[in-house]
Design a protein around this motif. Structure first.
Motif, PDB file in Angstrom:
ATOM      1  N   LEU A  17      52.755  32.356  47.899  1.00  0.00           N
ATOM      2  CA  LEU A  17      51.595  31.458  47.939  1.00  0.00           C
ATOM      3  C   LEU A  17      50.319  32.226  48.277  1.00  0.00           C
ATOM      4  O   LEU A  17      49.248  31.976  47.710  1.00  0.00           O
ATOM      5  N   THR A  18      50.430  33.155  49.217  1.00  0.00           N
ATOM      6  CA  THR A  18      49.260  33.930  49.632  1.00  0.00           C
ATOM      7  C   THR A  18      48.775  34.830  48.501  1.00  0.00           C
ATOM      8  O   THR A  18      47.570  34.924  48.232  1.00  0.00           O
ATOM      9  N   GLU A  19      49.724  35.492  47.834  1.00  0.00           N
ATOM     10  CA  GLU A  19      49.332  36.367  46.727  1.00  0.00           C
ATOM     11  C   GLU A  19      48.743  35.549  45.571  1.00  0.00           C
ATOM     12  O   GLU A  19      47.810  35.991  44.896  1.00  0.00           O
ATOM     13  N   ALA A  20      49.295  34.346  45.354  1.00  0.00           N
ATOM     14  CA  ALA A  20      48.743  33.477  44.315  1.00  0.00           C
ATOM     15  C   ALA A  20      47.301  33.097  44.639  1.00  0.00           C
ATOM     16  O   ALA A  20      46.440  33.035  43.749  1.00  0.00           O
ATOM     17  N   VAL A  38      45.121  34.869  46.238  1.00  0.00           N
ATOM     18  CA  VAL A  38      44.260  36.023  45.979  1.00  0.00           C
ATOM     19  C   VAL A  38      44.025  36.222  44.484  1.00  0.00           C
ATOM     20  O   VAL A  38      42.945  36.643  44.054  1.00  0.00           O
ATOM     21  N   LEU A  39      45.037  35.893  43.667  1.00  0.00           N
ATOM     22  CA  LEU A  39      44.936  36.101  42.225  1.00  0.00           C
ATOM     23  C   LEU A  39      44.320  34.913  41.483  1.00  0.00           C
ATOM     24  O   LEU A  39      44.051  35.002  40.283  1.00  0.00           O
ATOM     25  N   ALA A  40      44.087  33.804  42.177  1.00  0.00           N
ATOM     26  CA  ALA A  40      43.718  32.544  41.523  1.00  0.00           C
ATOM     27  C   ALA A  40      42.497  32.662  40.625  1.00  0.00           C
ATOM     28  O   ALA A  40      42.438  32.061  39.556  1.00  0.00           O
ATOM     29  N   GLY A  41      41.507  33.435  41.004  1.00  0.00           N
ATOM     30  CA  GLY A  41      40.283  33.516  40.217  1.00  0.00           C
ATOM     31  C   GLY A  41      40.306  34.582  39.152  1.00  0.00           C
ATOM     32  O   GLY A  41      39.259  34.880  38.557  1.00  0.00           O
ATOM     33  N   ARG A  42      41.486  35.156  38.875  1.00  0.00           N
ATOM     34  CA  ARG A  42      41.544  36.294  37.957  1.00  0.00           C
ATOM     35  C   ARG A  42      42.441  36.038  36.741  1.00  0.00           C
ATOM     36  O   ARG A  42      42.904  36.982  36.094  1.00  0.00           O
ATOM     37  N   VAL A  43      42.729  34.765  36.466  1.00  0.00           N
ATOM     38  CA  VAL A  43      43.536  34.423  35.297  1.00  0.00           C
ATOM     39  C   VAL A  43      42.832  34.915  34.034  1.00  0.00           C
ATOM     40  O   VAL A  43      41.621  34.753  33.873  1.00  0.00           O
ATOM     41  N   VAL A 101      53.674  30.330  42.159  1.00  0.00           N
ATOM     42  CA  VAL A 101      54.146  30.995  40.950  1.00  0.00           C
ATOM     43  C   VAL A 101      52.972  31.626  40.209  1.00  0.00           C
ATOM     44  O   VAL A 101      51.978  30.951  39.900  1.00  0.00           O
ATOM     45  N   THR A 102      53.077  32.925  39.946  1.00  0.00           N
ATOM     46  CA  THR A 102      52.104  33.619  39.112  1.00  0.00           C
ATOM     47  C   THR A 102      52.815  34.072  37.838  1.00  0.00           C
ATOM     48  O   THR A 102      53.977  34.477  37.885  1.00  0.00           O
ATOM     49  N   THR A 103      52.119  33.997  36.707  1.00  0.00           N
ATOM     50  CA  THR A 103      52.726  34.341  35.427  1.00  0.00           C
ATOM     51  C   THR A 103      51.983  35.511  34.805  1.00  0.00           C
ATOM     52  O   THR A 103      50.775  35.429  34.554  1.00  0.00           O
ATOM     53  N   PHE A 104      52.713  36.612  34.580  1.00  0.00           N
ATOM     54  CA  PHE A 104      52.180  37.779  33.892  1.00  0.00           C
ATOM     55  C   PHE A 104      52.957  37.973  32.597  1.00  0.00           C
ATOM     56  O   PHE A 104      54.168  37.755  32.550  1.00  0.00           O
TER      57      PHE A 104
END
Length: 492
Positions: free
Chosen positions: A405-408, A410-415, A470-473
């Motif tokens: 959740l924490t890493e998500a 941090v990445l939220a604005g970089r999709v 959940v982050t999707t790469f």
């Protein structure tokens, strides 16, 4: 397994709080204590079983993170000829909790304290864990006090533990102790903590063991931008941890010699896990020469560096398979060693926060007093490994979910952005793997066919869900990488 704590210095943002609450409910991490447990704790707090021995003349202090209230341990160290005597007082939970009472029953359901950025779910009600049983400064408390003679080489012989009254003189933070040591203003006991800690680190090194000093992950905000940083550990945290390890090792030997107890065990690491760690080191551009073994590599890491801190987190994967082995009637289990520590070990020093420690302490106190182990402690031995295994399972999933959740966040604005990382794991059946990104220091799932283990790839962040973590790469295809290469070369 070392814990991965995440701290949010500012107010926890709404989307993250929602995700944390969903995760808590999904894993059945309780929010509150039942009323009958609260009442039982309030009654127990007023009626502790106090020991006769009085050690309130010893200048104990506690050393914990800022704001801690559940103080399990207090320490004072004295010189003894060319060696030392380490006095280590541990909160006496059994002075308040009776076998089968509501507090005991609830503690067996929880197993341990659960930590999250927005809340802490304690093992025992605050009336005990943050008050009557906690080794708070300036008040007399019942404790199980270890006397640990340490010689000039750092070896401990003839350890003992007994019940006694103690009074902590001060509640110190790691930062305060480190500052006093650096400024040479620390009292002798804290100076000796450094001396003994360094000796015990050398003993650990000689026997082939290694300790992981895991940094905290801290979330910081700049307007609407979120950054994930690591709070490195201070040297005093390692020295203080060595006192706890010394106690756990002493407890394990006492129980093995008596043929009754419960050990914290860890099987040797599998070769595949070590290969994966080497791939992670490569991903983070951290040198790991082929001739350097794992303990030496860990000791070479500097937790003040972000890439090294990420590597320390990755090293926790070698702790898979950690468990508990109970034994009695003189039969020591075949798996008795803790492979990372390269010795026998027992969880002993955190009874306010971990269920099993109360039983280990009770067994060791009986052994040292030359008495029979109480029936309630002996009878619990067969079920304790399963109780703690289930609690550990939930705690690890909770911890992993919090990190996701924490890493998500941090990445939220970089999709839509591309990231370069090294593949550290690959599942051919699912056409996906995990890759390590250096900036920010994140390890995430990535979709792709035939991902090259140990090699760099580019992947596009295609989605972030702040409620699930959940982050999707998706891997950038090889053709796209080739076509983009001249452009990237030209941009240099």
């Amino acid at each position: 397994m070392p814990a991965r704590h995440v701290r949010v210095r500012e107010a926890v943002p709404g989307p993250l709080r929602e995700g944390l609450e969903r995760l808590r409910q999904e894993l059945h991490v309780p929010a509150e204590f039942p009323p009958e447990v609260v009442r039982a704790a309030e009654v127990a707090a007023e009626n502790p079983r106090l020991p006769e021995k009085d050690l309130t003349d010893l200048d104990f202090v506690t050393i914990d993170p800022p704001g801690a209230k559940d103080l399990d341990q207090a320490v004072v160290i004295e010189r003894d000829g060319s060696g030392f005597v380490v006095w280590y007082a541990i909160a006496d939970v059994a002075a308040f909790v009776s076998p089968g009472d509501p507090i005991d029953v609830e503690a067996r359901e929880r197993g341990q304290t659960f930590y999250a950025p927005h809340m802490r779910t304690p093992l025992h009600p605050p009336a005990l864990s943050e008050n009557a049983a906690s080794l708070l400064p300036g008040v007399v408390r019942p404790a199980l006090v270890w006397r640990l003679p340490v010689d000039a080489r750092g070896q401990c012989e003839a350890p003992t533990v007994e019940r006694a009254l103690i009074r902590s003189r001060a509640q110190l933070t790691y930062e305060e102790v480190q500052d006093q040591l650096d400024a040479r203003t620390a009292p002798e006991s804290l100076v000796l903590l450094k001396e003994v800690g360094l000796l015990r680190e050398e003993v650990e090194r000689d026997r082939g063991g290694v300790s992981l000093n895991i940094p905290e992950q801290e979330v910081h905000t700049e307007g609407d931008h979120w950054e994930l940083e690591f709070r490195s550990t201070l040297p005093v945290e390692g020295w203080n941890a060595q006192i706890s390890l010394l106690t756990g090792i002493a407890a394990a030997h006492l129980m093995i010699d008596a043929g009754v107890g419960i050990l914290r065990t860890l099987p040797p690491a599998e070769k595949s896990s070590l290969r994966r760690l080497r791939a992670t080191a490569k991903a983070l551009h951290i040198p790991w020469p082929p001739e350097m073994d794992y303990p030496e590599f860990v000791r070479s890491l500097d937790s003040t560096r972000g890439d090294h801190a990420a590597m320390l987190y990755a090293c926790t994967t070698l702790f898979r398979g950690a468990g508990y082995q109970a034994f009695e009637n003189g039969s020591v289990p075949e798996l008795s060693q803790h492979a990372a520590l390269a010795t026998v070990y027992a969880h002993t020093t955190a009874p306010l926060r971990r269920l099993v420690d109360r039983f280990v302490l009770e067994i060791c106190a009986a052994i040292c007093a030359g008495e029979e182990v109480p029936d309630w402690a002996r009878e619990a031995l067969p079920e304790l490994p399963d109780i703690m295994a289930e609690s550990d399972r939930r705690a690890k999933k909770y911890e992993r979910g919090i990190v996701d959740l924490t890493e998500a966040l941090v990445l939220a604005g970089r999709v839509g952005q591309d990231f370069t990382g090294t593949v550290v794991d690959f599942d051919a059946k699912k056409d996906r793997g995990r890759f390590m990104i250096t900036q920010p220091a994140v390890e995430a799932f990535v979709k792709g066919s035939g991902l090259p283990l140990g090699q760099e790839i580019r992947a596009t962040l295609t989605g972030v869900d702040l409620t699930t973590g959940v982050t999707t790469f998706v891997e950038v295809p090889e053709r796209a990488r080739r076509e983009d290469a001249p452009n990237r070369k030209g941009r240099r």
